[in-house]
Design an enzyme around this catalytic site. Structure first.
Site, short mmCIF file in Angstrom:
data_model
loop_
_atom_site.label_atom_id
_atom_site.label_comp_id
_atom_site.label_asym_id
_atom_site.label_seq_id
_atom_site.Cartn_x
_atom_site.Cartn_y
_atom_site.Cartn_z
N GLN A 60 40.23 -18.15 25.98
CA GLN A 60 39.39 -17.55 24.94
C GLN A 60 37.94 -17.98 25.13
O GLN A 60 37.65 -19.06 25.64
CB GLN A 60 39.88 -17.97 23.55
N ARG A 74 54.08 -16.52 23.28
CA ARG A 74 52.62 -16.66 23.36
C ARG A 74 52.19 -17.88 22.55
O ARG A 74 52.36 -17.92 21.34
CB ARG A 74 51.95 -15.39 22.82
N THR A 124 52.01 -18.75 31.56
CA THR A 124 53.30 -18.31 32.10
C THR A 124 53.43 -18.77 33.55
O THR A 124 54.52 -19.16 33.99
CB THR A 124 53.43 -16.77 32.02
N GLU A 138 45.39 -14.46 27.32
CA GLU A 138 46.55 -13.57 27.40
C GLU A 138 46.73 -12.89 28.75
O GLU A 138 47.43 -11.89 28.87
CB GLU A 138 46.51 -12.51 26.28
N ASP A 178 45.06 -26.19 33.62
CA ASP A 178 45.13 -24.97 32.79
C ASP A 178 44.13 -25.12 31.64
O ASP A 178 44.15 -26.12 30.91
CB ASP A 178 46.55 -24.80 32.24
#
Length: 368
Positions: free
Chosen positions: A213, A186, A57, A52, A209
């Site tokens: 987590q 998200r 993005t 996050e 990418d």
């Protein structure tokens, strides 16, 4: 047929086979040379950071600025994730109200609460009108807003306010997500995904990418070879938030530990690191409500000064660029403050990243 004639035919066949094998070998060598030459103009960028933080993005912005963008058909694929984000956020808030012992100001809204909680957030493919109305009514309730103001005590998406303010538009049966909707949705990254971007006629950026987590990080090591540069993304607003995977563990502390681990890997001793300090827009709002010093005890600046807080957080990361002797290393580090959902701002950041990487590429081939 005479023995001499047979011998001639066999020798002719052998010569033909040899010529064919030679031609194939030359063709393979030519392909390998071409591929090797092409690879010289391919740069591998490893995109890292905690969950996050805004890595995905960044990739979306690369696609908008240097890729094919998002057609209407592409954006339609994000309808379901947007719906799921909205339902998940409202359910998380309602559940947090129970935990925090916060009541709705209007008890008559209890029926609307049930309409939201009964939905399976993982299977939402549309927002029925009654669900849209329930979410809209609950969102403006002062009691629910009181809970939202305590979002650091539970897990709530950064884009919650944005989507709730557009709930009528999104609830329309003919809804087509906008580019901004796509940027804000998200969708957790799982595994390792490579995105190639043709930056100009010659150079290709291969952006890797990987999931941020903790459960995804063990997969990162397979991406560590031949990395031109690392882009590490930091969320500026996570200083008072806890990990979704391990309640009680501070997100920024986890990010700092992760960053230190990454730059200490033997593979990256001289690899340049571009640090994106993301979510400057949200930090501006957050410092007005959150007591920064309660979570960053070493911070001595003004309590409500977002710029001062940003610089303090930046310096915490930059100070980790030291060797075992405690002295600064020769590794190049480039810090940037940004808002990853702002395409115009990201054009500047991506241009800066391009310049840094091209300088590194020219240096690698001996032209600098």
């Amino acid at each position: 047929m005479t023995t001499a004639k047979k011998r001639e035919e066999i020798e002719a066949q052998l010569r033909e086979d040899w010529r064919r094998q030679r031609d194939i070998s030359h063709e393979i060598d030519a392909q390998l040379r071409a591929e090797k030459k092409a690879q010289r103009n391919h740069v591998k960028l490893l995109l890292l950071g905690s969950g996050e933080s805004g890595k995905s993005t960044f990739v979306k912005q690369m696609r908008i600025i240097h890729g094919k963008g998002y057609s209407e058909a592409d954006r339609l694929d994000f309808r379901t994730p947007v719906f799921q984000n909205i339902v998940s956020a409202m359910q998380a808030t309602l559940e947090a109200m129970k935990t925090l012992d916060i009541q709705l100001t209007s008890p008559a809204l209890q029926a609307q609460v049930e309409k939201v909680l009964v939905v399976d957030k993982f299977r939402v493919t549309q927002l029925r009108q009654e669900l849209v109305e329930a979410i809209e009514q609950l969102w403006v309730d002062p009691g629910l807003q009181q809970c939202v103001s305590r979002r650091s005590e539970f897990q709530l998406s950064d884009s919650t306010e944005y989507y709730m303010s557009h709930i009528k538009r999104i609830g329309d049966p003919a809804y087509v997500p906008t580019v901004t909707d796509v940027l804000r949705v998200r969708v957790p990254t799982t595994g390792v995904v490579e995105y190639p971007f043709q930056m100009d006629d010659k150079v290709v950026f291969r952006v890797i990418d990987v999931g941020g987590q903790k459960t995804e990080r063990r997969k990162w090591i397979h991406c560590f070879d031949n990395v031109t540069a690392i882009i590490f993304v930091v969320s500026l607003i996570e200083y008072d938030l806890t990990m979704a995977e391990s309640e009680g563990e501070n997100r920024m502390e986890d990010s700092l530990k992760l960053f230190k681990t990454i730059i200490e890997y033997k593979w990256f001793q001289m690899t340049p690191v571009i640090i994106m300090f993301n979510k400057t827009d949200l930090l501006q709002q957050k410092v007005k409500k959150s007591n920064v010093r309660a979570y960053l005890p070493d911070y001595k600046g003004p309590s409500y000064d977002a710029e001062a807080v940003s610089v303090f957080i930046r310096d915490k990361y930059m100070s980790l660029n030291v060797g075992r002797n405690g002295q600064p290393t020769k590794r190049e580090m480039y810090p940037y403050f940004t808002c990853a959902t702002d395409t115009e701002a990201m054009k500047f950041i991506i241009a800066a990243v391009k310049d840094i990487v091209l300088q590194k590429l020219l240096s690698r081939v001996g032209m600098l």
